[in-house]
Design an enzyme around this catalytic site. Structure first.
Site, PDB file in Angstrom:
ATOM      1  N   TRP A  93       0.801  -1.220   0.000  1.00  0.00           N
ATOM      2  CA  TRP A  93       0.000   0.000   0.000  1.00  0.00           C
ATOM      3  C   TRP A  93       0.838   1.276   0.000  1.00  0.00           C
ATOM      4  O   TRP A  93       0.327   2.354  -0.282  1.00  0.00           O
ATOM      5  CB  TRP A  93      -0.905   0.020   1.245  1.00  0.00           C
ATOM      6  CG  TRP A  93      -0.145  -0.315   2.499  1.00  0.00           C
ATOM      7  CD1 TRP A  93      -0.070  -1.541   3.102  1.00  0.00           C
ATOM      8  CD2 TRP A  93       0.689   0.556   3.269  1.00  0.00           C
ATOM      9  NE1 TRP A  93       0.761  -1.486   4.191  1.00  0.00           N
ATOM     10  CE2 TRP A  93       1.232  -0.210   4.325  1.00  0.00           C
ATOM     11  CE3 TRP A  93       1.016   1.906   3.174  1.00  0.00           C
ATOM     12  CZ2 TRP A  93       2.096   0.337   5.281  1.00  0.00           C
ATOM     13  CZ3 TRP A  93       1.881   2.452   4.124  1.00  0.00           C
ATOM     14  CH2 TRP A  93       2.410   1.666   5.156  1.00  0.00           C
ATOM     15  N   ASN A  94       2.129   1.206   0.332  1.00  0.00           N
ATOM     16  CA  ASN A  94       2.863   2.459   0.596  1.00  0.00           C
ATOM     17  C   ASN A  94       3.115   3.303  -0.654  1.00  0.00           C
ATOM     18  O   ASN A  94       3.173   4.531  -0.576  1.00  0.00           O
ATOM     19  CB  ASN A  94       4.167   2.190   1.356  1.00  0.00           C
ATOM     20  CG  ASN A  94       5.117   1.278   0.629  1.00  0.00           C
ATOM     21  OD1 ASN A  94       4.725   0.517  -0.254  1.00  0.00           O
ATOM     22  ND2 ASN A  94       6.382   1.328   0.993  1.00  0.00           N
ATOM     23  N   HIS A 118      -3.619  -6.505  -4.742  1.00  0.00           N
ATOM     24  CA  HIS A 118      -3.121  -5.318  -4.052  1.00  0.00           C
ATOM     25  C   HIS A 118      -3.440  -5.416  -2.557  1.00  0.00           C
ATOM     26  O   HIS A 118      -4.170  -6.313  -2.114  1.00  0.00           O
ATOM     27  CB  HIS A 118      -3.750  -4.056  -4.654  1.00  0.00           C
ATOM     28  CG  HIS A 118      -2.807  -2.893  -4.719  1.00  0.00           C
ATOM     29  ND1 HIS A 118      -1.842  -2.661  -3.754  1.00  0.00           N
ATOM     30  CD2 HIS A 118      -2.672  -1.881  -5.612  1.00  0.00           C
ATOM     31  CE1 HIS A 118      -1.164  -1.568  -4.073  1.00  0.00           C
ATOM     32  NE2 HIS A 118      -1.642  -1.085  -5.203  1.00  0.00           N
ATOM     33  N   ALA A 119      -2.873  -4.486  -1.781  1.00  0.00           N
ATOM     34  CA  ALA A 119      -3.138  -4.438  -0.342  1.00  0.00           C
ATOM     35  C   ALA A 119      -4.613  -4.111  -0.104  1.00  0.00           C
ATOM     36  O   ALA A 119      -5.222  -3.358  -0.873  1.00  0.00           O
ATOM     37  CB  ALA A 119      -2.253  -3.385   0.311  1.00  0.00           C
ATOM     38  N   GLY A 169       6.932  -6.587  -0.037  1.00  0.00           N
ATOM     39  CA  GLY A 169       6.260  -6.628   1.255  1.00  0.00           C
ATOM     40  C   GLY A 169       7.206  -7.034   2.357  1.00  0.00           C
ATOM     41  O   GLY A 169       8.426  -6.863   2.260  1.00  0.00           O
ATOM     42  N   SER A 170       6.657  -7.618   3.384  1.00  0.00           N
ATOM     43  CA  SER A 170       7.440  -7.976   4.565  1.00  0.00           C
ATOM     44  C   SER A 170       8.270  -9.233   4.336  1.00  0.00           C
ATOM     45  O   SER A 170       8.010 -10.013   3.410  1.00  0.00           O
ATOM     46  CB  SER A 170       6.507  -8.207   5.756  1.00  0.00           C
ATOM     47  OG  SER A 170       5.743  -9.391   5.561  1.00  0.00           O
ATOM     48  N   GLU A 191      10.993  -8.239  -3.223  1.00  0.00           N
ATOM     49  CA  GLU A 191      11.596  -7.075  -2.547  1.00  0.00           C
ATOM     50  C   GLU A 191      10.970  -7.000  -1.172  1.00  0.00           C
ATOM     51  O   GLU A 191       9.774  -6.731  -1.026  1.00  0.00           O
ATOM     52  CB  GLU A 191      11.330  -5.773  -3.318  1.00  0.00           C
ATOM     53  CG  GLU A 191      12.115  -4.607  -2.723  1.00  0.00           C
ATOM     54  CD  GLU A 191      11.342  -3.311  -2.660  1.00  0.00           C
ATOM     55  OE1 GLU A 191      11.358  -2.688  -1.577  1.00  0.00           O
ATOM     56  OE2 GLU A 191      10.728  -2.928  -3.657  1.00  0.00           O
ATOM     57  N   CYS A 225      10.403   1.344   2.079  1.00  0.00           N
ATOM     58  CA  CYS A 225      11.357   0.235   2.240  1.00  0.00           C
ATOM     59  C   CYS A 225      12.800   0.726   2.149  1.00  0.00           C
ATOM     60  O   CYS A 225      13.661   0.278   2.905  1.00  0.00           O
ATOM     61  CB  CYS A 225      11.117  -0.829   1.170  1.00  0.00           C
ATOM     62  SG  CYS A 225       9.497  -1.585   1.223  1.00  0.00           S
TER      63      CYS A 225
END
Length: 395
Positions: A93-94, A118-119, A169-170, A191, A225
């Site tokens: 989402w960022n 998507h988020a 993402g994470s 990533e 990130c």
């Protein structure tokens, strides 16, 4: 199968049209970004413009990038770049437009089609991007948004239609998706987390370094990130750097992200603010010194600076996704480099010094996918991007 047989000219015309539509609808789309995830409106406009530039870049260069490459053999041989099929993407989402168009523009220009999960908090952006592709003349299904839940992800990855998977993402999400991609024998590009080092050496231009430091850390309310997160300064100049850095952060105006004057908005979700608040409190308990900030009200998190952070501190060990900067003091240059590399993440780093030749030598010793010298770390369509270690793999 139909899309892969189109010409580069046809793809290029349509992708250029995507860029034009993004620019034409910049205000509408920028307001959608800000409404969904809280980015300040000026940054949302910049994201749309950057996304449009990315589409233009691949429209103009994809054929060159993917042209046959002759090999040096006694017989005629060459490498060709064929599309793989459908690429499934799980995006954050960022940067709800940039992250999607960064992967989808080159993938589609290469003759692939894409499916996007998507988020949950930026589904409006996902649907808007799909609409832009359709308006630009792309056939239905070349870019397709999937409003699905996490339990449905494996079904998509397992499908024979899907030949590649990409996730931003994470670390946890990346590990899970990589396992599924491996299980079903699908190519993947990840990533993941970052805790980028910003190394300030004795001879650095401290005014410039501190100015860029505040920009890098506080962009998008610190939810980036590749933003600098660990500021490593040599002992000789640490106090001076801290003074200028803290003053720059203190001047930032926080408030309504739709306001043109505001420089930092809220965090995207309440749970993100709560996690960051926990990390800061724990970090102070473990010996870090609070220089400024730390107050939180709902999703509004005051820009925060911690000093005297050690390698065993939670704010050093974990990625901090929000407006928190940590200062780590190193005795000498070699210790600064050791501290920079003493992390499981290796997304990007920057070095600040007036000796560029030395900086280039040091850059090769940093464990990071990208290293910038006297400049803010950023992504660019012309530069391979990605991390090493737990920050993921692929470019």
């Amino acid at each position: 199968k139909k899309w892969r047989n189109t010409s580069f000219d046809e793809r290029s015309q349509k992708m250029s049209r995507v860029a034009s539509i993004l620019r034409d609808k910049k205000e509408i789309l920028a307001h959608l970004i800000t409404a969904e995830m809280g980015k300040i409106i000026s940054e949302s406009r910049s994201e749309i413009e950057k996304s449009a530039g990315n589409c233009d870049h691949y429209a103009q260069n994809a054929e060159k990038y993917l042209s046959d490459e002759p090999l040096d053999t006694p017989f005629k041989s060459f490498t060709v770049y064929d599309p793989v099929g459908a690429v499934f993407a799980i995006m954050p989402w960022n940067f709800p437009f940039w992250q999607v168009l960064r992967y989808s523009a080159p993938a589609i220009m290469a003759g692939n089609v894409t499916l996007l999960k998507h988020a949950p908090n930026t589904i409006g952006c996902a649907k808007a991007i799909e609409k832009v592709f359709l308006e630009a003349g792309f056939p239905e299904g070349v870019f397709q948004e999937l409003t699905i839940e996490i339990p449905q992800v494996e079904r998509v990855i397992a499908s024979d239609i899907v030949q590649g998977v990409t996730l931003t993402g994470s670390e946890f999400a990346g590990s899970s998706v990589a396992a599924l991609a491996g299980k079903h024998i699908k190519k993947s590009v990840l990533e993941l987390g970052g805790s980028d080092a910003f190394i300030v050496l004795d001879d650095a231009d401290l005014e410039q370094a501190a100015k860029v430091a505040s920009q890098s850390r506080m962009l998008n309310a610190g939810q980036v990130c590749i933003s600098a997160k660990r500021f490593i300064a040599t002992e000789k100049i640490a106090d001076q750097f801290l003074e200028i850095f803290s003053e720059n952060i203190r001047k930032l105006k926080q408030g309504n992200p739709m306001s043109e004057e505001v420089q930092i908005g809220p965090l995207a979700r309440l749970d993100l603010a709560q996690k960051l608040e926990f990390q800061i409190k724990k970090g102070i308990e473990q010996g870090a010194k609070l220089v400024l900030g730390g107050e939180v009200e709902g999703c509004n998190f005051q820009p925060t600076l911690l000093d005297r952070v050690k390698p065993d501190n939670i704010t050093f060990v974990e990625e901090t996704f929000g407006p928190l900067a940590t200062l780590i003091r190193a005795k000498k240059e070699h210790e600064a480099m050791e501290l920079a590399n003493a992390h499981r993440y290796g997304l990007a780093s920057s070095i600040w010094t007036n000796d560029r030749e030395r900086a280039c030598k040091l850059a090769r010793k940093l464990e990071a996918g990208n290293v910038f010298i006297n400049s803010m770390v950023r992504s660019d369509s012309r530069i391979p991007f990605g991390g090493i270690k737990k920050s993921g793999f692929g470019r």
